[in-house]
Structure formats: C-alpha cells, structure tokens
Design a protein around this motif. Structure first.
Motif, short mmCIF file in Angstrom:
data_model
loop_
_atom_site.label_atom_id
_atom_site.label_comp_id
_atom_site.label_asym_id
_atom_site.label_seq_id
_atom_site.Cartn_x
_atom_site.Cartn_y
_atom_site.Cartn_z
N GLN A 101 0.83 -1.21 0.00
CA GLN A 101 0.00 0.00 0.00
C GLN A 101 0.87 1.26 0.00
O GLN A 101 0.60 2.20 -0.75
CB GLN A 101 -0.94 0.01 1.20
N ALA A 102 1.90 1.27 0.81
CA ALA A 102 2.81 2.43 0.85
C ALA A 102 3.50 2.62 -0.50
O ALA A 102 3.67 3.75 -0.96
CB ALA A 102 3.84 2.25 1.97
N THR A 103 3.85 1.52 -1.15
CA THR A 103 4.48 1.60 -2.47
C THR A 103 3.52 2.18 -3.50
O THR A 103 3.89 3.03 -4.30
CB THR A 103 4.97 0.20 -2.91
N THR A 104 2.27 1.74 -3.46
CA THR A 104 1.26 2.28 -4.37
C THR A 104 1.10 3.78 -4.16
O THR A 104 1.06 4.55 -5.13
CB THR A 104 -0.09 1.56 -4.16
N GLU A 105 1.01 4.21 -2.91
CA GLU A 105 0.88 5.64 -2.61
C GLU A 105 2.10 6.41 -3.09
O GLU A 105 1.98 7.51 -3.64
CB GLU A 105 0.68 5.83 -1.11
N LEU A 106 3.29 5.85 -2.90
CA LEU A 106 4.51 6.49 -3.36
C LEU A 106 4.50 6.66 -4.87
O LEU A 106 4.73 7.76 -5.39
CB LEU A 106 5.73 5.66 -2.93
N ASP B 120 1.99 6.63 -6.92
CA ASP B 120 0.92 7.54 -7.33
C ASP B 120 1.29 9.00 -7.10
O ASP B 120 0.83 9.88 -7.82
CB ASP B 120 -0.38 7.23 -6.59
N GLY B 121 2.13 9.26 -6.11
CA GLY B 121 2.48 10.63 -5.78
C GLY B 121 3.74 11.16 -6.42
O GLY B 121 3.98 12.37 -6.41
N LYS C 242 3.16 13.88 -13.30
CA LYS C 242 2.75 12.84 -12.37
C LYS C 242 3.07 11.49 -12.99
O LYS C 242 2.82 11.27 -14.16
CB LYS C 242 1.27 12.91 -12.05
N SER D 202 1.67 8.64 -12.52
CA SER D 202 0.48 7.87 -12.87
C SER D 202 -0.32 8.48 -14.01
O SER D 202 -1.31 7.95 -14.44
CB SER D 202 -0.42 7.70 -11.63
#
Length: 74
Positions: free
Chosen positions: A56-61, A63-64, A71, A73
């Motif tokens: 989850q932290a990797t996905t947030e990273l 995405d940001g 961006k 993403s």
C-alpha cells in the motif's frame, strides 16, 4: 539492498506498475528485512500484514511521484 526488487516507476517500466509487481516487490522487501523466505505458522499473520502495508505504501509512493515534471500515474 535487495537486488531482486526492480524499479517500478516510469521510465524504468514502460507502463504503470501492476498490483502484482508491487506486491512482489513488497514480499521481497519483507523477506529481506525479516530474514525469512517463508515464515513459520506463528509469524504468518504479521508477515502477511507487513507485505500488505508495504504494498500500500508503495502504491501511494508511485501515485504521488512526479517524474520529469509530470505525475508518474498520468
């Protein structure tokens, strides 16, 4: 640290990282940090939880992140 974890952001990956690729990287990280390739039954829950939190932290990273002014993403 762990050579089997690959870079998941563009341009290293031509497309957005898949959920499977993100989870595989998280699993490799947890294995490396814990020192267990496969945890004992009494550690399975905490091991699996760590993989999910890191994924989850990797996905947030990812995405940001902004790559070359855009961006990642996008």
């Amino acid at each position: 640290m762990c050579r089997s974890i690959k870079t998941l952001r563009p341009p290293a990956l031509p497309e957005e990282a898949t959920e499977e690729e993100i989870r595989a990287a998280a699993l490799q990280f947890v294995r490396k940090v814990s020192g267990f390739r496969a945890p004992a039954a009494h550690n399975q829950e905490v091991f699996d939880h760590a993989v999910e939190v890191i994924a989850q932290a990797t996905t947030e990273l990812l995405d940001g992140l902004e790559v070359r002014g855009q961006k990642a993403s996008a």
